[in-house]
Design an enzyme around this catalytic site. Sequence first.
Site, mmCIF file in Angstrom:
data_model
loop_
_atom_site.group_PDB
_atom_site.id
_atom_site.type_symbol
_atom_site.label_atom_id
_atom_site.label_comp_id
_atom_site.label_asym_id
_atom_site.label_seq_id
_atom_site.Cartn_x
_atom_site.Cartn_y
_atom_site.Cartn_z
ATOM 1 N N HIS A 77 82.255 -4.749 29.295
ATOM 2 C CA HIS A 77 83.022 -5.300 30.363
ATOM 3 C C HIS A 77 82.238 -6.221 31.232
ATOM 4 O O HIS A 77 81.713 -5.574 32.614
ATOM 5 C CB HIS A 77 83.706 -4.493 30.988
ATOM 6 C CG HIS A 77 84.870 -4.715 31.889
ATOM 7 N ND1 HIS A 77 86.151 -4.085 31.854
ATOM 8 C CD2 HIS A 77 84.876 -5.686 32.829
ATOM 9 C CE1 HIS A 77 86.710 -4.744 32.954
ATOM 10 N NE2 HIS A 77 85.999 -5.624 33.286
ATOM 11 N N HIS A 79 82.229 -10.325 33.470
ATOM 12 C CA HIS A 79 82.880 -11.430 33.909
ATOM 13 C C HIS A 79 82.187 -12.721 33.875
ATOM 14 O O HIS A 79 81.957 -13.194 35.104
ATOM 15 C CB HIS A 79 83.687 -11.289 35.198
ATOM 16 C CG HIS A 79 84.862 -10.313 35.063
ATOM 17 N ND1 HIS A 79 86.295 -10.806 34.570
ATOM 18 C CD2 HIS A 79 84.908 -9.129 35.178
ATOM 19 C CE1 HIS A 79 86.971 -9.651 34.571
ATOM 20 N NE2 HIS A 79 86.237 -8.745 34.827
ATOM 21 N N LYS A 82 82.923 -16.205 36.422
ATOM 22 C CA LYS A 82 82.911 -16.060 37.576
ATOM 23 C C LYS A 82 81.549 -15.763 38.186
ATOM 24 O O LYS A 82 81.520 -16.040 39.408
ATOM 25 C CB LYS A 82 83.758 -14.708 37.882
ATOM 26 C CG LYS A 82 85.215 -14.609 37.782
ATOM 27 C CD LYS A 82 85.619 -13.519 38.321
ATOM 28 C CE LYS A 82 87.417 -13.419 38.232
ATOM 29 N NZ LYS A 82 87.632 -12.958 36.783
ATOM 30 N N HIS A 235 92.853 -4.779 32.153
ATOM 31 C CA HIS A 235 92.270 -4.375 33.236
ATOM 32 C C HIS A 235 93.659 -3.425 34.042
ATOM 33 O O HIS A 235 94.571 -4.073 33.821
ATOM 34 C CB HIS A 235 92.243 -5.668 34.264
ATOM 35 C CG HIS A 235 90.863 -6.148 33.948
ATOM 36 N ND1 HIS A 235 90.367 -6.784 32.952
ATOM 37 C CD2 HIS A 235 89.794 -6.145 34.936
ATOM 38 C CE1 HIS A 235 89.160 -7.018 32.992
ATOM 39 N NE2 HIS A 235 88.695 -6.919 34.206
ATOM 40 N N GLU A 238 93.895 -0.864 38.811
ATOM 41 C CA GLU A 238 92.628 -0.998 39.666
ATOM 42 C C GLU A 238 92.869 -0.716 41.038
ATOM 43 O O GLU A 238 92.920 -2.103 41.633
ATOM 44 C CB GLU A 238 91.827 -2.465 39.389
ATOM 45 C CG GLU A 238 90.510 -2.465 39.717
ATOM 46 C CD GLU A 238 89.839 -3.788 39.558
ATOM 47 O OE1 GLU A 238 90.244 -4.618 38.828
ATOM 48 O OE2 GLU A 238 88.720 -4.009 40.136
ATOM 49 N N ASP A 335 80.819 -5.322 34.838
ATOM 50 C CA ASP A 335 81.761 -5.768 35.529
ATOM 51 C C ASP A 335 81.452 -7.121 36.398
ATOM 52 O O ASP A 335 80.498 -7.814 35.767
ATOM 53 C CB ASP A 335 82.829 -4.900 36.633
ATOM 54 C CG ASP A 335 84.192 -5.306 36.693
ATOM 55 O OD1 ASP A 335 84.416 -6.106 36.022
ATOM 56 O OD2 ASP A 335 85.020 -4.623 37.517
ATOM 57 N N ASN A 336 81.686 -7.343 37.486
ATOM 58 C CA ASN A 336 81.396 -8.706 38.076
ATOM 59 C C ASN A 336 79.945 -8.591 38.582
ATOM 60 O O ASN A 336 79.113 -7.673 38.909
ATOM 61 C CB ASN A 336 82.396 -8.865 39.228
ATOM 62 C CG ASN A 336 83.850 -9.039 38.835
ATOM 63 O OD1 ASN A 336 84.249 -7.950 38.420
ATOM 64 N ND2 ASN A 336 84.472 -10.240 38.837
HETATM 65 ZN ZN LIG Z 1 86.779 -6.535 35.064
#
Ligand SMILES: [Zn+2]
Length: 442
Positions: A77, A79, A82, A235, A238, A335-336
């Site tokens: 997972h 991104h 971004k 998602h 959250e 994640d990010n």
């Molecule tokens: Zn995410």
Amino acid sequence: MKTALLGAGSRYWLLDARVPTALLAHPEGPSEADGLSRVDIRIEDGRIAAVVPTGHGGEDGIDLRGGQVWPGFVDAHTHLDKGHIWPRSRNADGTFAGAINAVMADRTKAWSPEDVAARADFSLRCAYAHGTVAIRTHLDTYMPHGAGTWRVFRKLREDWAGRINLQMSSICPLDRFKGDDGAALADMVAESGGVLGMVTRHSGGIHDDLPEGFQEELDHFFSLAEARNLDLDLHVDESGESGARALREIALTALKRGFKGRIQAGHCCSLSIQPEDFAKETIARVAEAGIDIVVLPMCNMYLQDRVPNRTPRWRGVTLVHEMRAAGIRVSVASDNTRDPFYAYGDLDMAEVFREATRILHLDHPFGDWHGAAAASPAEAMQVERQHGRIRVGATADLVLFSARFMTELLSRPQSDRVVLRAGKVLEATAPDWRELDAIVGL
Ligand SMILES: [Zn+2]
């Protein structure tokens, strides 16, 4: 160790290794403390030719003196579209709403194909240098311009084949799947060999009480996936709002429809603030529906329970121990990275596992939690035949640490790890941030 490996040729033994038992395809004998097995590993022509209990390998080989060996990491997972925009688009207050606003503005202003490709390639080089072999990325997909991002990533997937196994999933609010746009989006994901993903809130909304029309929209979303044989990656919930209860509805919908594809659900933060009975019932339905869970501990701890001038009280993470006890597959992931949802990160799964251990108490005992950074995400991504465990016959993609025990592994950043790809030392290093200065406007 690195010098010896550089001169090892194409057939050699790695002697006296410690491997987390959960990361061995065929464990032999009992584990030591912390769930580690002691083995010798034979490499022949880029593949793993044998895994035997320590002492049963050859006389000649590279003596790891008890150091740990892990299979290449799997990050389920991320991104990548971004990533690294932080220098030009900061999150003003560090909140979830602040992140959404900053990313939306950046996307409108700056996401040309060149911009997205340069930042994503940078991220992939970071992950590659740290020893990751497979990644799933979510891509902001708003039709019609989302098609441009997918074009970039189909090319990146091709360019990176053999180095990183790259999977793509869409992400956009659930209401975006209405009408012709929704069908066009699902068609594009199907034609790209992607995974159908959404976020369980409406455009402009936050994760709280289920939005009006949620069930109808959820059924429609499932029907789009069913018509195209797509897997799902969602998602979910959250936030720390008690109204955010989409996970249970997703599980019930999958069961009601007899959904045949795979489902991965990320975040599910609010589950940990629900009443015990409700959480228990939700977990039972998630287990019954065979939904995989991916937890993003660094990002959750960063975004959740953040209020200006107030100390956070809550770690923001979901109920991973209760989920595992119910037989649910749980992965940890990045994640990010360096964007308004998380200002830090380098797609280093050793860091993710270290932080996950501390935030989620994956230790004492470690049990089979090591699997959450490789074996479990490989299964969730359905790449477990190539990745995720040390297996005879598989490509020798391994990460070698000097650290012997978990207390050694998790006490340092492991900057001196040696990554083997097809049995050869990988000389790649994480790229210099300055490379992105022109892209992110510094
Ligand atoms: Zn995410």
